[in-house]
Design a protein around this motif. Sequence first.
Motif, PDB file in Angstrom:
ATOM      1  N   PRO A   1       0.800  -1.230   0.000  1.00  0.00           N
ATOM      2  CA  PRO A   1       0.000   0.000   0.000  1.00  0.00           C
ATOM      3  C   PRO A   1       0.830   1.276   0.000  1.00  0.00           C
ATOM      4  O   PRO A   1       1.887   1.345   0.623  1.00  0.00           O
ATOM      5  CB  PRO A   1      -0.810  -0.112   1.298  1.00  0.00           C
ATOM      6  N   TRP A   2       0.331   2.283  -0.716  1.00  0.00           N
ATOM      7  CA  TRP A   2       0.898   3.625  -0.766  1.00  0.00           C
ATOM      8  C   TRP A   2      -0.230   4.622  -0.526  1.00  0.00           C
ATOM      9  O   TRP A   2      -1.255   4.571  -1.214  1.00  0.00           O
ATOM     10  CB  TRP A   2       1.507   3.906  -2.140  1.00  0.00           C
ATOM     11  N   TYR A   3      -0.049   5.527   0.422  1.00  0.00           N
ATOM     12  CA  TYR A   3      -1.016   6.598   0.648  1.00  0.00           C
ATOM     13  C   TYR A   3      -0.772   7.702  -0.382  1.00  0.00           C
ATOM     14  O   TYR A   3       0.365   8.130  -0.561  1.00  0.00           O
ATOM     15  CB  TYR A   3      -0.860   7.190   2.050  1.00  0.00           C
ATOM     16  N   VAL A   4      -1.831   8.133  -1.038  1.00  0.00           N
ATOM     17  CA  VAL A   4      -1.711   9.258  -1.953  1.00  0.00           C
ATOM     18  C   VAL A   4      -1.758  10.521  -1.093  1.00  0.00           C
ATOM     19  O   VAL A   4      -2.735  10.789  -0.410  1.00  0.00           O
ATOM     20  CB  VAL A   4      -2.836   9.265  -3.005  1.00  0.00           C
ATOM     21  N   ILE A   5      -0.669  11.267  -1.111  1.00  0.00           N
ATOM     22  CA  ILE A   5      -0.529  12.468  -0.290  1.00  0.00           C
ATOM     23  C   ILE A   5      -1.029  13.701  -1.045  1.00  0.00           C
ATOM     24  O   ILE A   5      -1.735  14.540  -0.505  1.00  0.00           O
ATOM     25  CB  ILE A   5       0.945  12.672   0.131  1.00  0.00           C
ATOM     26  N   GLY A   6      -0.642  13.798  -2.279  1.00  0.00           N
ATOM     27  CA  GLY A   6      -1.063  14.903  -3.131  1.00  0.00           C
ATOM     28  C   GLY A   6      -1.054  14.453  -4.571  1.00  0.00           C
ATOM     29  O   GLY A   6      -0.353  13.507  -4.927  1.00  0.00           O
ATOM     30  N   HIS A   7      -1.866  15.115  -5.384  1.00  0.00           N
ATOM     31  CA  HIS A   7      -1.949  14.720  -6.791  1.00  0.00           C
ATOM     32  C   HIS A   7      -2.516  15.838  -7.635  1.00  0.00           C
ATOM     33  O   HIS A   7      -3.137  16.773  -7.136  1.00  0.00           O
ATOM     34  CB  HIS A   7      -2.800  13.456  -6.941  1.00  0.00           C
ATOM     35  N   ILE A   8      -2.271  15.744  -8.918  1.00  0.00           N
ATOM     36  CA  ILE A   8      -3.072  16.457  -9.896  1.00  0.00           C
ATOM     37  C   ILE A   8      -4.005  15.362 -10.406  1.00  0.00           C
ATOM     38  O   ILE A   8      -3.577  14.440 -11.099  1.00  0.00           O
ATOM     39  CB  ILE A   8      -2.220  17.087 -11.016  1.00  0.00           C
ATOM     40  N   PRO A   9      -5.257  15.404  -9.978  1.00  0.00           N
ATOM     41  CA  PRO A   9      -6.131  14.243 -10.107  1.00  0.00           C
ATOM     42  C   PRO A   9      -6.723  14.005 -11.495  1.00  0.00           C
ATOM     43  O   PRO A   9      -6.910  14.942 -12.267  1.00  0.00           O
ATOM     44  CB  PRO A   9      -7.243  14.546  -9.107  1.00  0.00           C
ATOM     45  N   THR A  10      -7.033  12.737 -11.730  1.00  0.00           N
ATOM     46  CA  THR A  10      -7.864  12.361 -12.868  1.00  0.00           C
ATOM     47  C   THR A  10      -9.311  12.679 -12.476  1.00  0.00           C
ATOM     48  O   THR A  10      -9.593  12.993 -11.312  1.00  0.00           O
ATOM     49  CB  THR A  10      -7.741  10.859 -13.178  1.00  0.00           C
ATOM     50  N   PHE A  11     -10.225  12.555 -13.416  1.00  0.00           N
ATOM     51  CA  PHE A  11     -11.616  12.897 -13.126  1.00  0.00           C
ATOM     52  C   PHE A  11     -12.235  12.003 -12.055  1.00  0.00           C
ATOM     53  O   PHE A  11     -13.106  12.453 -11.326  1.00  0.00           O
ATOM     54  CB  PHE A  11     -12.463  12.885 -14.412  1.00  0.00           C
ATOM     55  N   ILE A  12     -11.773  10.756 -11.924  1.00  0.00           N
ATOM     56  CA  ILE A  12     -12.397   9.861 -10.943  1.00  0.00           C
ATOM     57  C   ILE A  12     -11.957  10.152  -9.513  1.00  0.00           C
ATOM     58  O   ILE A  12     -12.599   9.708  -8.574  1.00  0.00           O
ATOM     59  CB  ILE A  12     -12.160   8.365 -11.260  1.00  0.00           C
ATOM     60  N   GLU A  13     -10.877  10.896  -9.339  1.00  0.00           N
ATOM     61  CA  GLU A  13     -10.351  11.107  -7.986  1.00  0.00           C
ATOM     62  C   GLU A  13     -10.347  12.568  -7.556  1.00  0.00           C
ATOM     63  O   GLU A  13      -9.668  12.934  -6.602  1.00  0.00           O
ATOM     64  CB  GLU A  13      -8.950  10.499  -7.885  1.00  0.00           C
ATOM     65  N   LYS A  14     -11.139  13.395  -8.218  1.00  0.00           N
ATOM     66  CA  LYS A  14     -11.161  14.828  -7.892  1.00  0.00           C
ATOM     67  C   LYS A  14     -11.676  15.106  -6.486  1.00  0.00           C
ATOM     68  O   LYS A  14     -11.366  16.139  -5.911  1.00  0.00           O
ATOM     69  CB  LYS A  14     -11.991  15.591  -8.917  1.00  0.00           C
TER      70      LYS A  14
END
Length: 173
Positions: free
Chosen positions: A38-51
């Motif tokens: 497992p990896w925790y997503v800390i920050g992202h420039i998101p895709t439409f499904i994860e906005k």
Amino acid sequence: MRFKHYLLTAIFLLLNGCMTQPPIKTVSEVNLQKFMGPWYVIGHIPTFIEKNAFNAIESYELNQDGTIGTTFTFNEGDLTGPLKTYKPKGFVIKDSGNALWGMQFIWPIKAQYKIVYLDEAYQNTIIARDDRDYVWIMSREKKIEQKTLEQLVKKIETDGYDIKKIRWIEHSN
């Protein structure tokens, strides 16, 4: 004839516009066994499904056929929102040091998945794309030390991303 000229000019400009930045360099080698889990997503420039993702976790499992079983889970909307789960499959690109994958959510499309940063302890990573449209900062922990986080953001910026687009993800305690 004039229409054909304009069309060819437009295509040329479009293609040139898409190639304004060089490809983002991946890390030289990834030990897939160490990367799994497992990896925790800390920050992202998101895709439409994860906005609207909260508690986002991306988990990887090496399949016997060499593909990467992926489970992406998050709460939608807030920390207690409905749980969403996606199960794309990763395909390691041959001769990439295991740092370049194709990530397939729907057949036959494989999205580019580049491991562009990975610390020696396999605790923090950055996943990027040459199009600089999406990026993910991930960690084995729910939070990253501020100094480390600043270095990761600087790496993303150096790679040509607009860091103002980064969305920071909350995780439950």
